[in-house]
Design an enzyme around this catalytic site. Structure first.
Site, PDB file in Angstrom:
ATOM      1  N   LYS A 275      13.600  23.759  16.681  1.00 54.58           N
ATOM      2  CA  LYS A 275      13.768  24.487  15.419  1.00 54.58           C
ATOM      3  C   LYS A 275      12.724  24.033  14.404  1.00 54.58           C
ATOM      4  CE  LYS A 275      18.838  24.944  15.579  1.00 54.58           C
ATOM      5  NZ  LYS A 275      18.910  26.417  15.577  1.00 54.58           N
ATOM      6  N   ARG A 349      26.324  28.485  23.772  1.00 53.97           N
ATOM      7  CA  ARG A 349      26.966  29.315  24.792  1.00 53.97           C
ATOM      8  C   ARG A 349      26.956  28.633  26.159  1.00 53.97           C
ATOM      9  NH1 ARG A 349      22.787  34.064  23.527  1.00 53.97           N
ATOM     10  NH2 ARG A 349      22.888  32.973  21.525  1.00 53.97           N
TER      11      ARG A 349
HETATM   12  N1  BES Z   1      23.665  26.302  16.082  1.00 52.38           N
HETATM   13  C1  BES Z   1      22.775  27.399  16.153  1.00 52.38           C
HETATM   14  C2  BES Z   1      23.246  28.584  15.317  1.00 52.38           C
HETATM   15  C3  BES Z   1      23.184  28.429  13.825  1.00 52.38           C
HETATM   16  C4  BES Z   1      21.975  28.568  13.162  1.00 52.38           C
HETATM   17  C5  BES Z   1      24.327  28.214  13.104  1.00 52.38           C
HETATM   18  C6  BES Z   1      21.935  28.448  11.790  1.00 52.38           C
HETATM   19  C7  BES Z   1      24.285  28.117  11.734  1.00 52.38           C
HETATM   20  C8  BES Z   1      23.094  28.226  11.069  1.00 52.38           C
HETATM   21  C9  BES Z   1      22.639  27.886  17.590  1.00 52.38           C
HETATM   22  O1  BES Z   1      22.684  26.908  18.541  1.00 52.38           O
HETATM   23  C10 BES Z   1      21.312  28.539  17.700  1.00 52.38           C
HETATM   24  O2  BES Z   1      20.337  27.872  17.543  1.00 52.38           O
HETATM   25  N2  BES Z   1      21.297  29.845  17.954  1.00 52.38           N
HETATM   26  C11 BES Z   1      20.103  30.582  18.065  1.00 52.38           C
HETATM   27  C12 BES Z   1      20.233  31.515  19.235  1.00 52.38           C
HETATM   28  C13 BES Z   1      18.963  32.198  19.620  1.00 52.38           C
HETATM   29  C14 BES Z   1      17.986  31.206  20.185  1.00 52.38           C
HETATM   30  C15 BES Z   1      19.287  33.275  20.611  1.00 52.38           C
HETATM   31  C16 BES Z   1      19.896  31.365  16.773  1.00 52.38           C
HETATM   32  O3  BES Z   1      20.889  31.858  16.218  1.00 52.38           O
HETATM   33  O4  BES Z   1      18.763  31.426  16.308  1.00 52.38           O
HETATM   34 MN    MN Z   2      20.816  26.021  18.899  1.00 55.89          MN
END
Ligand code: BES
Ligand code: MN
Ligand code: ZN
Length: 503
Positions: A275, A349
């Site tokens: 990230k 997931r």
């Molecule tokens: N934990 C994150 C989702 C999240 C992001 C929650 C910001 C709260 C605030 C999750 O693990 C994630 O990174 N999801 C990705 C999925 C994508 C790679 C398909 C996302 O939402 O960007």
């Molecule tokens: Mn994530």
């Protein structure tokens, strides 16, 4: 935690440091306070007639009684327009009163029932005040002790009813709030003090304290059991993953349990698909689904709910390293399905899928609810104040929606149309772990639906609501940080199940 009592008393009788009186906007007749000392009454009347205070929602003014009456001071608290006043307003106003009381440094205060008495009002007033007084300060230097004592220890809600049921509602509600605050405490823990092993330790002590069964499954056992998803996500970190299982049995063992599953990624860097740095610290809250599930278990046990519940909390730390799982990897999951990993940041997931499949195969639950900070897309769809529901069962979702309307924990359903499954088809495996940006919250749920084996299931994406963040509405009862979102709604749903269900 603050003690909340309910007492039948007239406002001119209660010995108290601060008496909070709610006033509806534009209603300045103030007949209820005729019993007050004439001088105090005159002072309040003047304040209202001078329009110094109009009763607008959340406003307040202090009136000193100068020894003329059993209360040291009175706070008039604006309740807004009467026709707009609902339980959520009572929750917010009680929270405001509690904040003011804390600012004033009082140890004890009283609130007159805000509107006509019913169970919902007492529950909301109790919740509002007790949730608002929560703070997470265990990492701060202790107070010097020189200032005024700033902890509110006791609140009395003054009511005009003899019925003992209102006292028991306040007691029950306090137990639920204690559980919510327990969930907030774990959610707020910094990731260096809350590895999967440390979280498992917290869960085990919870189970011990409340007479629940617990089992922690370690990394090598997970591997032997075939939980490829949890192992893959956890293997990039020196803090190995854990599968936390708690069982609460409040009903005969022939009654099928509810299965609650909560995502507990103790820190989500994204892994190899790392990230950006901005706000990455907030990814310590990626364990909040699991925290809510543990908090619900605590509430169920302390309320002695007559239901059976199994909680499964898969926990891992998602880190980039030479041992991390990678984009391109194909992982075999607990139910035998294979997943092509196209983004290691879609880790939630992966761990939930194993937990769901294992929980369903092992405990044959009657219904499954999972909570997870799963997708940024849920925030894009519904903002930071509404959780996204995705489900295979209308009845379960309707029940969640109904209770969510009462608790103020807003939830809204997104559709799981068949076509969304197209987006997670894989070239090299059974499914892939991302479905592209369109409908991202739904495709994440479509992924999970591959692991629920036809059992009634509702997924709750709490990415926007699990902690206070950009766009979060000001709520007196939600201090900064983890909110404990979902605990109150789930407890209501489980408590409802004690009573016979409509066919
Ligand atoms: N934990 C994150 C989702 C999240 C992001 C929650 C910001 C709260 C605030 C999750 O693990 C994630 O990174 N999801 C990705 C999925 C994508 C790679 C398909 C996302 O939402 O960007
Ligand atoms: Mn994530
Ligand atoms: Zn995550």
């Amino acid at each position: 935690m603050v003690q909340i009592k309910v007492e039948k008393a007239k406002i001119d009788q209660k010995q108290t440091t601060l008496l909070v009186i709610g006033v509806f906007e534009g209603e300045n007749d103030f007949s209820q306070s005729k019993e007050l000392d004439p001088a105090v009454f005159a002072s309040i009347k003047e304040t209202l007639e001078n329009k110094e205070f109009r009763g607008t929602f959340g406003s307040s003014v202090l009136v000193y009684t100068l020894g003329k009456g059993p209360m040291k001071k009175i706070m008039l608290l604006g309740l807004g327009k009467r026709e707009k006043f609902v339980d959520e307003s009572a929750r917010i106003c009680a929270g405001k009163a509690a904040h003011k009381a804390k600012e004033l440094g009082v140890k004890e205060f009283s609130m007159l029932q805000f509107s006509s008495i019913d169970e919902g009002l007492i529950e909301a007033m109790t919740e509002g005040a007790a949730l608002a007084l929560y703070s997470f300060d265990r990492y701060k230097a202790p107070d010097t002790g020189k200032g005024p004592p700033s902890k509110v220890e006791e609140i009395t809600i003054l009511i005009n009813s003899d019925s003992p049921k209102f006292q028991s509602i306040a007691e029950r509600t306090s137990l639920v709030v204690e559980a919510v605050n327990f969930g907030r405490d774990i959610g707020n823990m910094p990731p260096n003090d809350c590895s999967p092993a440390q979280l498992a330790g917290i869960a085990s002590s919870l189970a011990q304290d409340y007479g629940m069964k617990s089992r922690i499954i370690d990394r090598y056992e997970l591997e032997n059991m075939g939980m490829g998803g949890i192992v893959a996500v956890g293997k990039g970190s020196n803090n190995p993953p854990k599968l936390i299982i708690l069982e609460y049995n409040g009903a005969p063992s022939d009654q099928k349990p509810y299965l609650l599953v909560g995502k507990a990624v103790t820190f989500d860097t994204g892994g190899i698909s790392i990230k950006p740095g901005e706000k990455m610290d907030e990814m310590k809250f990626d364990k909040c689904g699991g925290c809510t599930v543990l908090a619900v278990m605590r509430a169920a046990a302390s309320l002695k709910l007559a239901v059976n519940i199994v909680a499964i909390v898969p926990s891992a730390e998602n880190m980039p390293s030479s041992t991390s799982y990678r984009p391109g990897d194909i992982v075999k999951m607990y139910n035998g399905k294979t997943v092509e990993v196209l983004n290691t940041d879609a880790e939630g997931r992966m761990i939930l899928a194993d937990a769901l499949a294992y929980g369903i195969a092992t405990y044959s639950p009657k219904a499954v609810i999972d909570l997870a900070t799963l997708t940024g897309a849920a925030i894009i769809a519904l903002g930071s104040n509404v959780a996204a529901l995705v489900s295979t069962n209308k009845q379960l979702t309707d029940r969640l929606r109904k209770h969510s309307d009462k608790t103020g924990e807003k939830m809204w359903e997104l559709p799981l149309y068949e076509e969304f499954h197209e987006q997670i088809k894989s070239t090299f495996a059974d499914i892939r772990n991302i479905g592209g940006r369109p409908g991202g919250a739904i495709t994440a749920a479509a992924f999970l639906s591959n692991f629920v084996n036809g059992v009634p299931w509702t997924h709750v994406d709490i990415a926007g609501t699990a902690w206070t963040q950009d766009g979060t509405f000001e709520r007196s009862y939600n201090p900064k940080g983890a909110t404990g979102f979902g605990v109150r709604t789930l407890v209501r749903l489980l408590a409802e199940d004690e009573k016979p269900q409509q066919p």
